[in-house]
Design an enzyme around this catalytic site. Sequence first.
Site, short mmCIF file in Angstrom:
data_model
loop_
_atom_site.label_atom_id
_atom_site.label_comp_id
_atom_site.label_asym_id
_atom_site.label_seq_id
_atom_site.Cartn_x
_atom_site.Cartn_y
_atom_site.Cartn_z
N TRP A 16 0.83 -1.21 0.00
CA TRP A 16 0.00 0.00 0.00
C TRP A 16 0.86 1.26 0.00
CZ3 TRP A 16 -4.93 2.23 0.94
CH2 TRP A 16 -4.91 3.50 1.53
N ASN A 18 0.29 5.80 0.25
CA ASN A 18 -0.53 7.02 0.13
C ASN A 18 0.39 8.21 -0.09
OD1 ASN A 18 -0.63 6.09 3.13
ND2 ASN A 18 -1.19 8.20 3.41
N ASP A 19 0.31 9.26 0.69
CA ASP A 19 0.90 10.56 0.36
C ASP A 19 2.34 10.54 -0.16
OD1 ASP A 19 -1.27 10.85 2.02
OD2 ASP A 19 -0.24 12.01 3.55
N GLN A 35 4.28 7.53 1.89
CA GLN A 35 3.69 6.74 2.95
C GLN A 35 3.52 5.31 2.43
OE1 GLN A 35 2.19 8.23 6.36
NE2 GLN A 35 4.23 8.75 5.65
N ARG A 144 0.54 17.41 12.32
CA ARG A 144 1.36 16.51 11.48
C ARG A 144 1.66 17.11 10.11
NH1 ARG A 144 -3.67 13.73 12.00
NH2 ARG A 144 -4.87 13.67 10.07
N ASP A 145 2.45 16.36 9.37
CA ASP A 145 2.78 16.63 7.96
C ASP A 145 3.63 17.89 7.80
OD1 ASP A 145 1.02 14.50 7.82
OD2 ASP A 145 -0.64 15.67 7.01
N GLU A 197 -4.83 18.74 6.11
CA GLU A 197 -3.63 17.90 6.13
C GLU A 197 -2.62 18.35 5.07
OE1 GLU A 197 -5.39 13.62 7.55
OE2 GLU A 197 -5.61 14.07 5.43
N TRP A 284 -9.59 9.13 0.42
CA TRP A 284 -9.84 8.37 1.65
C TRP A 284 -11.23 7.76 1.70
CZ3 TRP A 284 -6.15 6.22 3.93
CH2 TRP A 284 -4.91 6.84 4.09
C1 FRU Z 1 -3.02 12.28 4.54
C2 FRU Z 1 -2.59 11.64 5.84
C3 FRU Z 1 -1.62 12.52 6.58
C4 FRU Z 1 -0.86 11.57 7.43
C5 FRU Z 1 -0.77 10.36 6.54
C6 FRU Z 1 -0.76 9.05 7.26
O1 FRU Z 1 -3.44 11.39 3.57
O2 FRU Z 1 -3.73 11.37 6.63
O3 FRU Z 1 -2.21 13.58 7.29
O4 FRU Z 1 0.41 12.04 7.80
O5 FRU Z 1 -1.88 10.43 5.66
O6 FRU Z 1 -0.46 8.02 6.39
#
Ligand code: FRU
Length: 453
Positions: A16, A18-19, A35, A144-145, A197, A284
């Site tokens: 998997w 993501n970001d 991620q 975060r981020d 985010e 999401w």
């Molecule tokens: C955005 C998010 C971020 C977080 C990450 C976790 O898609 O929710 O805010 O750091 O994914 O995987």
Amino acid sequence: MNPLRPRYHFSPKAGWINDPNGAVRVDGLYHLFYQANPHGLVHGPMHWGHATSVDLANWTEQPIALYPEASGQCFSGSAVAAREGRVAPELAADDAILLFYTAHRDGSPYVEDQAIAIADRGMTSFRKFAGNPVLPTPGPRDFRDPKVIWHAATQRWIMVVTHGQSIGIYSSPDALSWQAESEFGSSEGRHGTGPWECPDLFPITVEGSGEQAWILVVGLGQGHISGGSGTQYFVGDFDGRVFRNRHSAETELFMDWGRDYYATQSFSGLSGEDPLAVAWMSNWLYANHTPSEDFRGSMSLPRRLTLIETPHGLRLGQRVDDAVQAAFDPLSVAAGTPATPPSAAYRFAHRWAGEVGDELTLSLFGEADPVLTVKRTASDTCSVTINRGAHPAIAPERGFATDFTIDIIHAGPLDIDVFVDHGLVEIGCAGGLHWFSNIYFPADPAGRVTLAA
Ligand code: FRU
């Protein structure tokens, strides 16, 4: 080989993602972190995966860079070369690359702090800083981020970071000690039910004038204009302390009106070039539930950004990076004549000169239903509809099916740029002022293209 594995959009060999995280160019090589849960097909213990590219079109997956551990999962963040600014000697040497990430510790409530990992310039070894966290949470649960840049005018590092439903701005003279400067956005732009985010902040030159402005990018996890997750942006000024929106607080601007363009991040390490941004192509609402066998998730094509003065104010224009465009197979598509793509990774452009009342439809993958319908509703207005039918493997309550329309103010012929890569579709309209990015899971990814006007 999975027939839906994209050719030029980065996707992981397995697991998997993501970001996008830590997008940076170092010594001519583009590094993209992301991620990753390499052990599953759903969001799970977050690692930072790593890929490299010399041309932004062909990516090579590298070993995992950061692993989750007792100090937390490694949530999203950014990368910057230490030598862009000044760094405390106890943190890193001048030739290091700093990776800023969020250490996310599960619990009720979960806790999020900002931390640093240090890499060599070749990005082959990664070490978490022993003095982490460098910025413990000042209170907000969603903290975060971190996206970090060197702000030359005030000679300090600037971090933008999620602060619940706003963005915190912090500064540091040495990347080690951080202080709060300001907060932006609790009553500006668009808000959903979750936190804002993945912020980003960078300067940009207004096309044609040489004037400088700043762009603040903000991810909406839920509540995007077309549903679920999406990316909005603000155009403003930044003095090293405070971001001031140049538009009214109610103005909502979007980097993409599609369903699958989230957690957008710009590359650091570019000099004197148009900013370059990449996003995660999912949402999401259904990210954990899309059809997948070996991998789940991919990145967008990297797009170059310009700031354009339009009759409605300053707006971002985006174009797929030239080298990436050149990698796609060109297809010639004429209205009324179905075209057969030479491969499942192709691009074409079309200039539509429809009159008021006229309509253009675009169908892909040999399917009858259009993915795009454009109507000229007035001499200076077109309505653009993006369609995506239900997918039998995704439960209807996930909201994968979409039918979303916006009116765009545009007089004269409308330029449409289409990029298709094994089911991933990015469509730019009006010279890149409006983008629509969506993922499809077609039976025939190289199926016929039909444009009817
Ligand atoms: C955005 C998010 C971020 C977080 C990450 C976790 O898609 O929710 O805010 O750091 O994914 O995987």
